[in-house]
Design a protein around this motif. Sequence first.
Motif, mmCIF file in Angstrom:
data_model
loop_
_atom_site.group_PDB
_atom_site.id
_atom_site.type_symbol
_atom_site.label_atom_id
_atom_site.label_comp_id
_atom_site.label_asym_id
_atom_site.label_seq_id
_atom_site.Cartn_x
_atom_site.Cartn_y
_atom_site.Cartn_z
ATOM 1 N N GLU A 1 0.818 -1.220 0.000
ATOM 2 C CA GLU A 1 0.000 0.000 0.000
ATOM 3 C C GLU A 1 0.851 1.268 0.000
ATOM 4 O OE1 GLU A 1 0.908 -1.342 4.039
ATOM 5 O OE2 GLU A 1 -0.096 -2.395 2.404
ATOM 6 N N GLN A 2 2.137 1.139 0.214
ATOM 7 C CA GLN A 2 3.041 2.291 0.212
ATOM 8 C C GLN A 2 3.592 2.610 -1.180
ATOM 9 O OE1 GLN A 2 6.084 1.588 3.210
ATOM 10 N NE2 GLN A 2 4.604 0.435 4.420
ATOM 11 N N HIS A 3 3.223 1.807 -2.184
ATOM 12 C CA HIS A 3 3.801 1.943 -3.518
ATOM 13 C C HIS A 3 2.711 1.887 -4.589
ATOM 14 C CE1 HIS A 3 7.580 1.253 -1.478
ATOM 15 N NE2 HIS A 3 7.015 0.195 -0.902
ATOM 16 N N ALA A 4 2.948 2.604 -5.673
ATOM 17 C CA ALA A 4 2.017 2.550 -6.802
ATOM 18 C C ALA A 4 2.086 1.192 -7.487
ATOM 19 C CB ALA A 4 2.335 3.666 -7.800
ATOM 20 N N LEU A 5 3.301 0.667 -7.625
ATOM 21 C CA LEU A 5 3.552 -0.582 -8.324
ATOM 22 C C LEU A 5 4.634 -1.326 -7.576
ATOM 23 C CD1 LEU A 5 3.398 -2.470 -10.827
ATOM 24 C CD2 LEU A 5 5.030 -0.917 -11.937
ATOM 25 N N MET A 6 4.384 -2.584 -7.298
ATOM 26 C CA MET A 6 5.349 -3.373 -6.535
ATOM 27 C C MET A 6 5.409 -4.779 -7.108
ATOM 28 S SD MET A 6 5.210 -4.009 -2.463
ATOM 29 C CE MET A 6 6.496 -4.805 -1.555
ATOM 30 N N ALA B 1 3.855 -2.901 -17.959
ATOM 31 C CA ALA B 1 5.095 -2.177 -17.664
ATOM 32 C C ALA B 1 5.288 -1.019 -18.633
ATOM 33 C CB ALA B 1 6.290 -3.122 -17.713
ATOM 34 N N GLY B 2 5.004 -1.247 -19.904
ATOM 35 C CA GLY B 2 5.145 -0.183 -20.896
ATOM 36 C C GLY B 2 4.224 0.986 -20.617
ATOM 37 N N CYS B 3 2.969 0.709 -20.338
ATOM 38 C CA CYS B 3 2.001 1.761 -20.027
ATOM 39 C C CYS B 3 2.414 2.530 -18.786
ATOM 40 C CB CYS B 3 0.614 1.154 -19.840
ATOM 41 S SG CYS B 3 -0.603 2.306 -19.168
ATOM 42 N N LEU B 4 2.757 1.834 -17.749
ATOM 43 C CA LEU B 4 3.083 2.490 -16.489
ATOM 44 C C LEU B 4 4.374 3.294 -16.596
ATOM 45 C CD1 LEU B 4 1.976 -0.374 -14.111
ATOM 46 C CD2 LEU B 4 0.718 1.722 -14.675
ATOM 47 N N ARG B 5 5.364 2.759 -17.300
ATOM 48 C CA ARG B 5 6.622 3.478 -17.498
ATOM 49 C C ARG B 5 6.382 4.783 -18.270
ATOM 50 N NH1 ARG B 5 9.104 0.037 -20.552
ATOM 51 N NH2 ARG B 5 9.307 -1.489 -18.893
ATOM 52 N N ARG B 6 5.550 4.730 -19.313
ATOM 53 C CA ARG B 6 5.223 5.940 -20.081
ATOM 54 C C ARG B 6 4.533 6.994 -19.220
ATOM 55 N NH1 ARG B 6 3.684 2.158 -23.564
ATOM 56 N NH2 ARG B 6 1.459 2.519 -23.292
ATOM 57 N N ASN B 7 3.890 6.549 -18.153
ATOM 58 C CA ASN B 7 3.204 7.461 -17.245
ATOM 59 C C ASN B 7 4.033 7.793 -16.008
ATOM 60 O OD1 ASN B 7 0.270 8.072 -18.150
ATOM 61 N ND2 ASN B 7 0.649 5.942 -18.736
ATOM 62 N N GLY B 8 5.321 7.465 -16.053
ATOM 63 C CA GLY B 8 6.235 7.829 -14.977
ATOM 64 C C GLY B 8 6.164 6.969 -13.737
ATOM 65 N N ILE B 9 5.545 5.812 -13.848
ATOM 66 C CA ILE B 9 5.418 4.930 -12.683
ATOM 67 C C ILE B 9 6.421 3.791 -12.815
ATOM 68 C CG2 ILE B 9 3.900 3.369 -11.417
ATOM 69 C CD1 ILE B 9 1.570 5.168 -12.439
#
Length: 126
Positions: A33-38, A74-82
């Motif tokens: 819960e402390q992270h957007a993606l783990m 991973a591609g989507c999230l990386r493009r969104n800075g996550i």
Amino acid sequence: MIRWALAEGFTHFFRADSDTYVVLSRLLACGFEQHALMGHPTFGGGCGWVLDRRCMELLAAEPVASFIDEVWAAGCLRRNGILNHCDTRFSDDDVAKDNDLISTHCGFLSGYTPARMYALDERFTR
């Protein structure tokens, strides 16, 4: 799955392959819960990854561009800075009472068989 979780009001989403052994008590206590993606440092999908609601919303709106869900996500999230909060407790190594691993992707290192899943459960619960 993600759209359903959003519609049901979930704040987090855990994704793992069907050949993954997960210790739910360890998952719930791991601090996701402390992270957007783990997830695993390689963001390999088999051993699991956890998304927060913002990540779920981004992925729910993203056209599926790969049949390999972790590549697409991973591609989507990386493009969104996550970026992934790397946690080696999501693993291809065996979960056991004497380690702190959260999950084991049973089908990766040695190939999946139902007997392997039963053996992990036996090793962990007994």
